[in-house]
Scaffold this motif. Structure first.
Motif, PDB file in Angstrom:
ATOM      1  N   VAL A   8     -67.392  -6.497-100.208  1.00 50.49           N
ATOM      2  CA  VAL A   8     -68.463  -7.011-101.074  1.00 50.49           C
ATOM      3  C   VAL A   8     -68.251  -8.494-101.350  1.00 50.49           C
ATOM      4  O   VAL A   8     -69.197  -9.294-101.287  1.00 50.49           O
ATOM      5  N   PHE A   9     -67.028  -8.873-101.622  1.00 52.14           N
ATOM      6  CA  PHE A   9     -66.704 -10.277-101.885  1.00 52.14           C
ATOM      7  C   PHE A   9     -66.996 -11.141-100.664  1.00 52.14           C
ATOM      8  O   PHE A   9     -67.575 -12.222-100.775  1.00 52.14           O
ATOM      9  N   MET A  10     -66.631 -10.665 -99.501  1.00 51.00           N
ATOM     10  CA  MET A  10     -66.873 -11.424 -98.260  1.00 51.00           C
ATOM     11  C   MET A  10     -68.380 -11.548 -98.000  1.00 51.00           C
ATOM     12  O   MET A  10     -68.848 -12.595 -97.571  1.00 51.00           O
ATOM     13  N   LEU A  11     -69.115 -10.478 -98.258  1.00 49.30           N
ATOM     14  CA  LEU A  11     -70.568 -10.536 -98.078  1.00 49.30           C
ATOM     15  C   LEU A  11     -71.203 -11.543 -99.037  1.00 49.30           C
ATOM     16  O   LEU A  11     -72.116 -12.280 -98.652  1.00 49.30           O
ATOM     17  N   LEU A  12     -70.716 -11.568-100.263  1.00 51.20           N
ATOM     18  CA  LEU A  12     -71.223 -12.538-101.228  1.00 51.20           C
ATOM     19  C   LEU A  12     -70.932 -13.970-100.778  1.00 51.20           C
ATOM     20  O   LEU A  12     -71.783 -14.852-100.912  1.00 51.20           O
ATOM     21  N   ILE A  13     -69.753 -14.187-100.258  1.00 48.80           N
ATOM     22  CA  ILE A  13     -69.395 -15.514 -99.751  1.00 48.80           C
ATOM     23  C   ILE A  13     -70.315 -15.903 -98.594  1.00 48.80           C
ATOM     24  O   ILE A  13     -70.807 -17.036 -98.527  1.00 48.80           O
ATOM     25  N   ILE A  14     -70.573 -14.984 -97.696  1.00 54.50           N
ATOM     26  CA  ILE A  14     -71.457 -15.259 -96.562  1.00 54.50           C
ATOM     27  C   ILE A  14     -72.876 -15.570 -97.044  1.00 54.50           C
ATOM     28  O   ILE A  14     -73.517 -16.504 -96.555  1.00 54.50           O
ATOM     29  N   ILE A  15     -73.360 -14.818 -98.024  1.00 51.62           N
ATOM     30  CA  ILE A  15     -74.700 -15.056 -98.566  1.00 51.62           C
ATOM     31  C   ILE A  15     -74.791 -16.435 -99.203  1.00 51.62           C
ATOM     32  O   ILE A  15     -75.751 -17.179 -98.977  1.00 51.62           O
ATOM     33  N   VAL A  16     -73.786 -16.800 -99.979  1.00 52.93           N
ATOM     34  CA  VAL A  16     -73.763 -18.118-100.615  1.00 52.93           C
ATOM     35  C   VAL A  16     -73.730 -19.218 -99.558  1.00 52.93           C
ATOM     36  O   VAL A  16     -74.426 -20.235 -99.672  1.00 52.93           O
ATOM     37  N   MET A  17     -72.973 -19.018 -98.508  1.00 49.03           N
ATOM     38  CA  MET A  17     -72.901 -20.008 -97.424  1.00 49.03           C
ATOM     39  C   MET A  17     -74.252 -20.142 -96.718  1.00 49.03           C
ATOM     40  O   MET A  17     -74.681 -21.256 -96.389  1.00 49.03           O
ATOM     41  N   ALA A  22     -79.225 -23.243 -95.802  1.00 47.89           N
ATOM     42  CA  ALA A  22     -80.687 -23.368 -95.887  1.00 47.89           C
ATOM     43  C   ALA A  22     -81.075 -24.566 -96.754  1.00 47.89           C
ATOM     44  O   ALA A  22     -81.965 -25.342 -96.389  1.00 47.89           O
ATOM     45  N   VAL A  23     -80.411 -24.733 -97.871  1.00 51.25           N
ATOM     46  CA  VAL A  23     -80.687 -25.865 -98.756  1.00 51.25           C
ATOM     47  C   VAL A  23     -80.364 -27.177 -98.044  1.00 51.25           C
ATOM     48  O   VAL A  23     -81.136 -28.146 -98.124  1.00 51.25           O
ATOM     49  N   ALA A  24     -79.262 -27.221 -97.327  1.00 48.79           N
ATOM     50  CA  ALA A  24     -78.880 -28.431 -96.599  1.00 48.79           C
ATOM     51  C   ALA A  24     -79.921 -28.771 -95.527  1.00 48.79           C
ATOM     52  O   ALA A  24     -80.279 -29.942 -95.352  1.00 48.79           O
ATOM     53  N   GLN A  25     -80.423 -27.778 -94.823  1.00 45.87           N
ATOM     54  CA  GLN A  25     -81.429 -28.031 -93.799  1.00 45.87           C
ATOM     55  C   GLN A  25     -82.738 -28.517 -94.414  1.00 45.87           C
ATOM     56  O   GLN A  25     -83.403 -29.381 -93.850  1.00 45.87           O
ATOM     57  N   ILE A  26     -83.100 -27.970 -95.549  1.00 48.51           N
ATOM     58  CA  ILE A  26     -84.316 -28.421 -96.226  1.00 48.51           C
ATOM     59  C   ILE A  26     -84.164 -29.880 -96.640  1.00 48.51           C
ATOM     60  O   ILE A  26     -85.071 -30.695 -96.443  1.00 48.51           O
ATOM     61  N   LYS A  27     -83.013 -30.229 -97.175  1.00 45.80           N
ATOM     62  CA  LYS A  27     -82.774 -31.613 -97.598  1.00 45.80           C
ATOM     63  C   LYS A  27     -82.692 -32.553 -96.399  1.00 45.80           C
ATOM     64  O   LYS A  27     -83.144 -33.695 -96.474  1.00 45.80           O
ATOM     65  N   MET A  28     -82.125 -32.085 -95.279  1.00 40.16           N
ATOM     66  CA  MET A  28     -82.064 -32.918 -94.076  1.00 40.16           C
ATOM     67  C   MET A  28     -83.459 -33.176 -93.512  1.00 40.16           C
ATOM     68  O   MET A  28     -83.693 -34.183 -92.855  1.00 40.16           O
ATOM     69  N   ALA A  29     -84.377 -32.282 -93.774  1.00 43.72           N
ATOM     70  CA  ALA A  29     -85.764 -32.460 -93.329  1.00 43.72           C
ATOM     71  C   ALA A  29     -86.510 -33.431 -94.236  1.00 43.72           C
ATOM     72  O   ALA A  29     -87.675 -33.732 -93.990  1.00 43.72           O
ATOM     73  N   GLY A  30     -85.841 -33.906 -95.283  1.00 36.56           N
ATOM     74  CA  GLY A  30     -86.445 -34.882 -96.177  1.00 36.56           C
ATOM     75  C   GLY A  30     -87.277 -34.277 -97.290  1.00 36.56           C
ATOM     76  O   GLY A  30     -88.148 -34.944 -97.842  1.00 36.56           O
ATOM     77  N   MET A  31     -87.030 -33.032 -97.607  1.00 38.37           N
ATOM     78  CA  MET A  31     -87.797 -32.358 -98.653  1.00 38.37           C
ATOM     79  C   MET A  31     -86.885 -31.962 -99.797  1.00 38.37           C
ATOM     80  O   MET A  31     -85.671 -31.883 -99.638  1.00 38.37           O
TER      81      MET A  31
END
Length: 111
Positions: A8-17, A22-31
């Motif tokens: 469960v802990f590993m799955l949570l870490i993967i989800i957070v990553m 996704a947030v990094a890609q959105i910001k790299m797209a300039g949004m």
């Protein structure tokens, strides 16, 4: 029991990553993430407005006002994201825009 907690802990870490990626890609797209989320909601609204645009001549005055208000929100959200993200919805966007202009023109002429 500890094995389940570890999984469960590993799955949570993967989800957070994945969320971070996704947030990094959105910001790299300039949004901004907020703008992207608004775009997601506006895309759903665009589909509904597109259905209304097919029968706009039958809309009541109140429904026309609601259509105009919602269309303005959609246009604002779509303006904040690159057009590459919504090029598949271009025809729907243009149909809603055309109906928006028609309703505005009719309402302007009647006042």
């Amino acid at each position: 029991m500890t094995a389940i907690l570890a999984i469960v802990f590993m799955l949570l870490i993967i989800i957070v990553m994945l969320i971070g990626l996704a947030v990094a890609q959105i910001k790299m797209a300039g949004m901004k993430v907020k703008d992207f989320w608004s775009f997601i909601k506006a895309n759903d609204t665009l589909n509904k407005l597109y259905a209304f645009s097919k029968k706009y001549e039958k809309l009541s005055t109140t429904e026309q006002l609601i259509f105009l208000r919602e269309a303005e929100r959609v246009f604002e959200a779509f303006d904040k994201v690159p057009s590459v993200l919504w090029e598949e919805d271009y025809e729907k966007y243009m149909e809603v825009l055309s109906t928006y202009k028609d309703i505005r023109l009719v309402r302007w002429e009647s006042h």
